[in-house]
Design an enzyme around this catalytic site. Structure first.
Site, mmCIF file in Angstrom:
data_model
loop_
_atom_site.group_PDB
_atom_site.id
_atom_site.type_symbol
_atom_site.label_atom_id
_atom_site.label_comp_id
_atom_site.label_asym_id
_atom_site.label_seq_id
_atom_site.Cartn_x
_atom_site.Cartn_y
_atom_site.Cartn_z
ATOM 1 N N SER A 242 0.820 -1.218 0.000
ATOM 2 C CA SER A 242 0.000 0.000 0.000
ATOM 3 C C SER A 242 0.850 1.263 0.000
ATOM 4 O O SER A 242 0.532 2.240 -0.696
ATOM 5 C CB SER A 242 -0.961 -0.002 1.188
ATOM 6 O OG SER A 242 -0.272 -0.169 2.410
ATOM 7 N N HIS A 272 -2.139 -8.796 2.104
ATOM 8 C CA HIS A 272 -1.858 -7.506 2.753
ATOM 9 C C HIS A 272 -2.992 -7.202 3.725
ATOM 10 O O HIS A 272 -3.170 -7.885 4.722
ATOM 11 C CB HIS A 272 -1.670 -6.433 1.681
ATOM 12 C CG HIS A 272 -1.097 -5.139 2.181
ATOM 13 N ND1 HIS A 272 -0.597 -4.972 3.455
ATOM 14 C CD2 HIS A 272 -0.952 -3.920 1.568
ATOM 15 C CE1 HIS A 272 -0.159 -3.728 3.599
ATOM 16 N NE2 HIS A 272 -0.376 -3.067 2.468
ATOM 17 N N HIS A 319 6.074 -12.944 8.789
ATOM 18 C CA HIS A 319 6.183 -11.586 8.281
ATOM 19 C C HIS A 319 7.357 -11.523 7.320
ATOM 20 O O HIS A 319 8.374 -12.195 7.521
ATOM 21 C CB HIS A 319 6.390 -10.592 9.433
ATOM 22 C CG HIS A 319 6.202 -9.159 9.039
ATOM 23 N ND1 HIS A 319 7.203 -8.430 8.452
ATOM 24 C CD2 HIS A 319 5.127 -8.339 9.130
ATOM 25 C CE1 HIS A 319 6.752 -7.207 8.208
ATOM 26 N NE2 HIS A 319 5.510 -7.122 8.601
ATOM 27 N N ARG A 328 3.205 -4.673 17.168
ATOM 28 C CA ARG A 328 1.805 -4.271 17.016
ATOM 29 C C ARG A 328 0.873 -5.354 17.557
ATOM 30 O O ARG A 328 -0.231 -5.046 18.019
ATOM 31 C CB ARG A 328 1.498 -3.969 15.542
ATOM 32 C CG ARG A 328 2.329 -2.815 14.963
ATOM 33 C CD ARG A 328 2.120 -2.683 13.466
ATOM 34 N NE ARG A 328 2.510 -3.902 12.782
ATOM 35 C CZ ARG A 328 2.254 -4.160 11.492
ATOM 36 N NH1 ARG A 328 1.593 -3.272 10.757
ATOM 37 N NH2 ARG A 328 2.653 -5.288 10.946
ATOM 38 N N ASP A 374 -2.069 -8.849 12.355
ATOM 39 C CA ASP A 374 -3.378 -9.384 11.994
ATOM 40 C C ASP A 374 -3.832 -10.532 12.894
ATOM 41 O O ASP A 374 -5.015 -10.878 12.910
ATOM 42 C CB ASP A 374 -3.363 -9.874 10.541
ATOM 43 C CG ASP A 374 -3.011 -8.773 9.560
ATOM 44 O OD1 ASP A 374 -3.637 -7.704 9.648
ATOM 45 O OD2 ASP A 374 -2.109 -8.968 8.735
#
Length: 437
Positions: A242, A272, A319, A328, A374
């Site tokens: 992105s 993504h 990742h 995160r 995620d």
């Protein structure tokens, strides 16, 4: 008067001159060798972009202008001392390069609230013309493009503006676009999932708090969660899909709406921004198959092993860059442990975290067996009542605007040219490595 623009140009002009000087004096210096493996593996690890907003370290995780996520939670302004940092402050940090004051954050919050009131009516007409069954990202992206009729940058470019001043209309467009994304996202959410029962913005609220309000969640708990969600998803260096796509399209001097729309098309991919939905579907299938939302650790381990044995990946783990648990993920787990430790989905996420890394290590094929952002984000949202999985990627997109659009302003400050890497045919690579059958 927008004093932030004055501060930005006082900082940006010298940096733009430095970029030009470095290129002039050291343009022929070799900074990195590139292997065929890197090219064929998606250019991973190849340094080819100038990005100032954030840096991703394999061991430390994401840093925004040098600050880690735990440091942001401590240092960025909050509404309450025990609350979460305001994304307005992170935007200021990425834009200016220094920590904001409460007044700086208040200025941005009020500016966004004012700009959000001027969304053209045709933008909502475009959304309404799409079927409700269209994925929220389709509706979100259509609305972003529809707003490009208001582009400051396009008008300024056509008027013959000096290229040294391109940053100014880009800044104005970015401020407009970021301010309006919560309104658009909430409109789509209420249209699709709540029978078009829309909720008007509340200009007295902060950017994230207003998003929660317009979605129909007025508790302080959801507003607090939304602030955290918007901060941790805001940026991830310049090479992710992105961010890179937004920069690439912007390098053609496309306006911020065109550029951000392109980035959102990338975010919508399952590798993504749609990965958070994949995690929820996997957890949901586990619950259905096991017949309980509170399986034992052994049941979770067996289900995860079954997933791997079938040749499938466990979504939310691994990742491309990180080689440790994603900070995160850690900060969201900390949030969950503080406020909703007994929520069934949170308990399940903890059990998955307990067993999956070891299983992935045992395969001998996984460089990073640790959870990423995620692995828990959807479970947090769902635990607070935002149970509609398709909206999760759109919320990710609202957040990601903060970083990629800030960098777009800096691209124009630096005067970066159109991006045009060189490509070669397969025959060229065969000859280059001396391959013989």
């Amino acid at each position: 008067m927008d004093y932030i623009k004055e501060k930005l140009i006082s900082i940006g002009r010298p940096q733009a001159e430095l970029v030009k000087k470095i290129q002039k004096d050291y343009g022929n210096k070799v900074i990195q060798e590139v292997t065929l493996d890197q090219v064929f593996a998606g250019m991973r690890g190849v340094v080819s972009l100038l990005t100032c907003t954030s840096k991703l370290d394999p061991e430390e995780g994401i840093r925004f202008r040098g600050y880690s996520i735990p440091e942001l939670r401590e240092k960025l302004p909050k509404i309450k001392e025990d609350g979460e940092p305001l994304p307005e402050g992170l935007f200021y940090l990425m834009l200016i390069g220094e920590l904001p004051s409460h007044e700086d954050v208040k200025f941005i919050s009020e500016a966004w609230a004012k700009r959000a009131q001027n969304i053209p009516h045709h933008v909502f007409d475009v959304i309404d013309a799409l079927p409700k069954s269209a994925h929220p990202m389709i509706q979100f992206n259509a609305a972003i493009l529809a707003m490009s009729t208001e582009s400051h940058f396009r008008r300024a470019y056509l008027s013959g503006l000096d290229k040294k001043e391109y940053w100014d209309p880009m800044y104005e467009g970015v401020m407009d676009l970021i301010s309006r994304l919560p309104v658009i996202a909430a409109y789509i959410y209420r249209r699709v999932f709540h029978n078009e029962k829309y909720i008007d913005p509340d200009p007295s609220l902060d950017w994230s708090g207003n998003l929660a309000h317009m979605m129909g969640f007025d508790s302080e708990e959801v507003k607090r969660l939304m602030r955290l969600y918007m901060v941790i998803h805001a940026d991830h260096e310049g090479g992710n899909v992105s961010a890179h796509t937004t920069h690439l399209v912007g390098s053609a001097l496309s306006n911020p709406y065109y550029s951000f729309s392109a980035g959102m098309n990338g975010l919508a991919g399952p590798l993504h921004g749609m990965a958070n939905q994949n995690v929820m579907h996997w957890l949901e299938r586990m619950i259905d198959e096991l017949g309980t939302d509170a399986p034992s650790t052994e049941q979770v381990r067996a289900y995860a092993q079954k997933t791997l044995s079938a040749g499938n990946v466990i979504p939310g783990y691994g990742h491309a860059v990180l080689r440790k648990t994603d900070p995160r993920f850690t900060v969201q787990l900390d949030f969950a442990n503080k406020y909703i430790p007994e929520a069934p989905l949170i308990q399940l996420v903890k059990k998955v975290y307990e067993v999956v890394p070891d299983l992935l290590v045992q395969t001998g094929k996984v460089k990073n067996p640790w959870p990423n952002v995620d692995a828990i984000s959807g479970s947090l949202l769902s635990s607070y009542g935002i149970t509609e999985y398709p909206v999760y990627t759109m919320l990710f997109g609202v957040s990601r605007a903060l970083g990629v659009l800030t960098q777009l302003i800096w691209d124009r400050l630096y005067g970066l040219p159109i991006e045009r890497p060189k490509s070669q045919t397969l025959d060229w690579f065969i000859d280059k490595v001396g391959y013989k059958e």
